[in-house]
Design a protein around this motif. Sequence first.
Motif, mmCIF file in Angstrom:
data_model
loop_
_atom_site.group_PDB
_atom_site.id
_atom_site.type_symbol
_atom_site.label_atom_id
_atom_site.label_comp_id
_atom_site.label_asym_id
_atom_site.label_seq_id
_atom_site.Cartn_x
_atom_site.Cartn_y
_atom_site.Cartn_z
ATOM 1 N N ASN A 104 -76.014 -29.574 -106.221
ATOM 2 C CA ASN A 104 -75.288 -30.635 -105.735
ATOM 3 C C ASN A 104 -74.082 -30.182 -104.656
ATOM 4 O O ASN A 104 -73.697 -29.090 -104.845
ATOM 5 C CB ASN A 104 -74.553 -31.336 -106.847
ATOM 6 C CG ASN A 104 -75.368 -31.934 -107.624
ATOM 7 O OD1 ASN A 104 -76.593 -32.049 -107.714
ATOM 8 N ND2 ASN A 104 -75.085 -31.905 -109.074
ATOM 9 N N ILE A 105 -73.784 -31.075 -103.931
ATOM 10 C CA ILE A 105 -72.476 -30.746 -102.934
ATOM 11 C C ILE A 105 -71.617 -31.696 -103.543
ATOM 12 O O ILE A 105 -71.413 -33.055 -103.778
ATOM 13 C CB ILE A 105 -72.868 -31.411 -101.503
ATOM 14 C CG1 ILE A 105 -73.707 -30.319 -100.903
ATOM 15 C CG2 ILE A 105 -71.349 -31.367 -100.916
ATOM 16 C CD1 ILE A 105 -74.080 -30.630 -99.660
ATOM 17 N N ALA A 106 -70.331 -31.273 -104.171
ATOM 18 C CA ALA A 106 -69.195 -31.743 -104.731
ATOM 19 C C ALA A 106 -68.234 -32.108 -103.577
ATOM 20 O O ALA A 106 -68.054 -31.236 -102.593
ATOM 21 C CB ALA A 106 -68.503 -31.043 -105.627
ATOM 22 N N HIS A 107 -67.549 -33.391 -103.490
ATOM 23 C CA HIS A 107 -66.594 -33.894 -102.402
ATOM 24 C C HIS A 107 -65.114 -34.307 -102.948
ATOM 25 O O HIS A 107 -65.360 -35.357 -103.783
ATOM 26 C CB HIS A 107 -67.144 -34.747 -101.500
ATOM 27 C CG HIS A 107 -66.303 -35.268 -100.701
ATOM 28 N ND1 HIS A 107 -66.606 -36.255 -99.572
ATOM 29 C CD2 HIS A 107 -65.299 -34.894 -100.062
ATOM 30 C CE1 HIS A 107 -65.723 -36.661 -98.702
ATOM 31 N NE2 HIS A 107 -64.851 -35.679 -98.893
ATOM 32 N N ASP A 109 -60.060 -32.424 -97.264
ATOM 33 C CA ASP A 109 -61.549 -32.430 -97.960
ATOM 34 C C ASP A 109 -61.851 -31.175 -98.410
ATOM 35 O O ASP A 109 -61.801 -30.330 -97.942
ATOM 36 C CB ASP A 109 -62.581 -33.266 -97.329
ATOM 37 C CG ASP A 109 -62.104 -34.741 -97.066
ATOM 38 O OD1 ASP A 109 -61.212 -35.250 -97.904
ATOM 39 O OD2 ASP A 109 -62.954 -35.511 -96.208
ATOM 40 N N HIS A 153 -61.860 -37.816 -106.438
ATOM 41 C CA HIS A 153 -63.163 -37.274 -106.585
ATOM 42 C C HIS A 153 -64.235 -38.168 -106.173
ATOM 43 O O HIS A 153 -64.574 -39.254 -106.845
ATOM 44 C CB HIS A 153 -63.497 -36.957 -108.230
ATOM 45 C CG HIS A 153 -62.463 -35.771 -108.772
ATOM 46 N ND1 HIS A 153 -62.532 -34.441 -108.492
ATOM 47 C CD2 HIS A 153 -61.216 -36.031 -109.621
ATOM 48 C CE1 HIS A 153 -61.641 -34.150 -109.138
ATOM 49 N NE2 HIS A 153 -60.707 -34.939 -109.664
ATOM 50 N N PHE A 206 -65.233 -29.337 -99.954
ATOM 51 C CA PHE A 206 -66.789 -29.613 -100.053
ATOM 52 C C PHE A 206 -67.115 -28.381 -100.906
ATOM 53 O O PHE A 206 -66.753 -27.203 -100.275
ATOM 54 C CB PHE A 206 -67.633 -29.890 -98.914
ATOM 55 C CG PHE A 206 -67.171 -31.127 -97.987
ATOM 56 C CD1 PHE A 206 -67.664 -32.204 -98.467
ATOM 57 C CD2 PHE A 206 -66.235 -31.146 -96.990
ATOM 58 C CE1 PHE A 206 -67.288 -33.449 -97.497
ATOM 59 C CE2 PHE A 206 -65.858 -32.075 -96.317
ATOM 60 C CZ PHE A 206 -66.445 -33.441 -96.602
ATOM 61 N N GLY A 211 -69.859 -37.372 -103.285
ATOM 62 C CA GLY A 211 -70.660 -36.082 -102.737
ATOM 63 C C GLY A 211 -72.003 -36.447 -102.752
ATOM 64 O O GLY A 211 -72.244 -37.425 -102.154
ATOM 65 N N LYS A 212 -73.052 -35.630 -102.977
ATOM 66 C CA LYS A 212 -74.461 -35.631 -102.878
ATOM 67 C C LYS A 212 -75.231 -35.015 -104.026
ATOM 68 O O LYS A 212 -75.014 -33.641 -104.067
ATOM 69 C CB LYS A 212 -74.846 -34.966 -101.513
ATOM 70 C CG LYS A 212 -76.241 -35.354 -101.278
ATOM 71 C CD LYS A 212 -76.507 -37.029 -101.108
ATOM 72 C CE LYS A 212 -75.800 -37.491 -100.092
ATOM 73 N NZ LYS A 212 -75.997 -39.188 -99.909
ATOM 74 N N ALA A 240 -65.856 -29.073 -110.824
ATOM 75 C CA ALA A 240 -66.716 -29.951 -109.469
ATOM 76 C C ALA A 240 -68.320 -29.532 -109.909
ATOM 77 O O ALA A 240 -69.161 -30.380 -109.390
ATOM 78 C CB ALA A 240 -66.519 -28.889 -108.218
ATOM 79 N N HIS A 241 -68.920 -28.728 -110.514
ATOM 80 C CA HIS A 241 -70.312 -28.421 -110.916
ATOM 81 C C HIS A 241 -70.471 -27.886 -112.353
ATOM 82 O O HIS A 241 -69.541 -27.552 -112.867
ATOM 83 C CB HIS A 241 -70.666 -27.180 -109.782
ATOM 84 C CG HIS A 241 -70.628 -27.488 -108.489
ATOM 85 N ND1 HIS A 241 -71.498 -28.379 -107.737
ATOM 86 C CD2 HIS A 241 -69.361 -27.432 -107.478
ATOM 87 C CE1 HIS A 241 -71.050 -28.466 -106.430
ATOM 88 N NE2 HIS A 241 -69.948 -27.817 -106.299
#
Length: 452
Positions: A348-351, A339, A366, A341, A369-370, A320-321
Motif C-alpha cells: 500500500n501507499i500511505a498518505h 504531505d 490520515h 507518502f 492513500g492507495k 502507516a503500514h
Amino acid sequence: VRRVGVKGISTIKSIYWQSDGGLRVFGFHATQAILVDVSQSFRLLALECGGYRRPHALFLSDTDVSHVFAFTTPGSTALQVHSSTIIVHPSSGHQPTTTTALNHPFLSWHGQHHSKMATSVAWVHPLSSSTPLLVTGGEDCALKLHAPHSTTGKPVQCVDTVTMHGTNVRSVAVVGRDWVVSGGGKQSVHLWQVVDNHLDHVAEHTPSDASQDQRILALAATSVQGHGTDDNVIAVFATNSEGQSTFFTASTDRRRAGRLDRRLMWTGRSDKPILSCVLTASHFFVTGATDGYVVIWDVATLLRGDTSTSPPRQVYQYRAHDMGVNCLCIRATGPSTFDVFSGGDDQNIAHGAVDATDRLHVQVRHLQGKQNASASALKAIQVLDDVVVAAGYDQRVTAWGVERDELTWRGAAFSECADIAGVSLRRPTLEDDGVIEAVVVGKGMQIVTFQK
C-alpha cells in the motif's frame, strides 16, 4: 588516493589506462585469464589458458574494447590466439562508421552497472558539469557516477567508480549541487564532492565498535549556515539497523573539510530497524521502521547548531503500514505543511497531511492513500510536484497524481530491472513540465519516461 576493487582476479599482471580515462586490469584466477574494464564494471575476457605461469601476451586497443590474447597450453608448442570479434555498427547521418566488439553491452545498462544489486540512486548536477549525472550505490561496495544521454553513442556511460566502502552501500543522498553522502555496512558514512565528473573522497565516519551486520539503512542531508562561521555546513541524518538515528556535520570548506563529526545518536520508539527517512525544508525529520510506524521529529534546534546532547523532540507517530515502511518521500504544501507518502511491505501507499504551523502541537490528517498499489512490496517512492512515482519487486513503475488529497492513477510502465530498490525523478527540460524521467535501480538500471 582511492581503493578500487577488482573482483574475480586473484593475480593482477598489468594495468592499462585508456585515452578516455578508463581503467582496465588484466590478471588471472586459477587457470583463467581475465580482463576487466574497471570503469564500466564488466568483463571483457574470461578464458581458460592454463594460468599465469604459461607464456602469454595481451594487446589492447586504445580506441575501443577490442583485444588480442596469445598463449600456449600445457603439453603443446602451438600458439593459441584469442581475439575479440568485431562487427560494423551502422552510423547515422554522415558520421564515419564505428566498430564495436560483440561482447560490449552497447545498448544495455546492465553490463555497465554494478556487479551486484544496486540499492540507491540520485540525480546530481555539479557545478563542474554542464549536464546532470546519476550517482548510484550497490551491494558491490561501489559508488558510480553515470552520464546519461552522452555523446559517445551509448544511452549511459559510467564515468567514475569508487569503492571506499568496505561493505554494501545502502543509501546515497545529494546535498546542493555537488556534494554526495553515502552510507552502508558497519554503520559507515562517507562524504564526497563531485569535481570534473569524479567523486572526490572528503571524509569518512566508521565506528570502530560496529559489527559487520550493523548497517546504515537510510540517509537524509541538507546544507545549513555554519554556526559562528561564514561557510556552510552539511548536516546528515542516518538511520540504522539497530533502530538508532545519528546526526553528523561536516564543513563544505575544503580547507577545513576532512571529517564527519558525529554530534548525536538517539533511539526512537523501538529498536526496530529504521528503513527510510527524509528531511523537510521546515526542519522536521521523518522516519519509517520495520514495525510499520512513521515517526516525526523536530530537529530545528540541531540544525541551528545546538550542542545539547538531548535527543530531538518526537512530535508525532502513526501506524502507516501493517508491516515495514520501506520508503518515504515528502511533498511540501506550504511553509509549515507537507504531505508524507510511504510505501510498505503491505503493498500500500500511505498518505498523511502534516500541519506543523504550531510546532508544539503538530496535526496530521490520515488520508486514503492507495490500497494494493502494487502486486508486491513497495521498495521505492518519490514525488515531483503533483506526481508520485512508486516501484517495487513486481517491476512495475507506477505514477499517481495528487488531486484534492487523493491519489489518482496516471500510468505505469514495466521495467526490465528486477528487484527495484531505488528511484529518482527529474524533469529533463524546463520548457516541458509534463515530462518526468524516473530512474530505477535494482538488478540493473533503467530510465522510464512519463508524459502527460
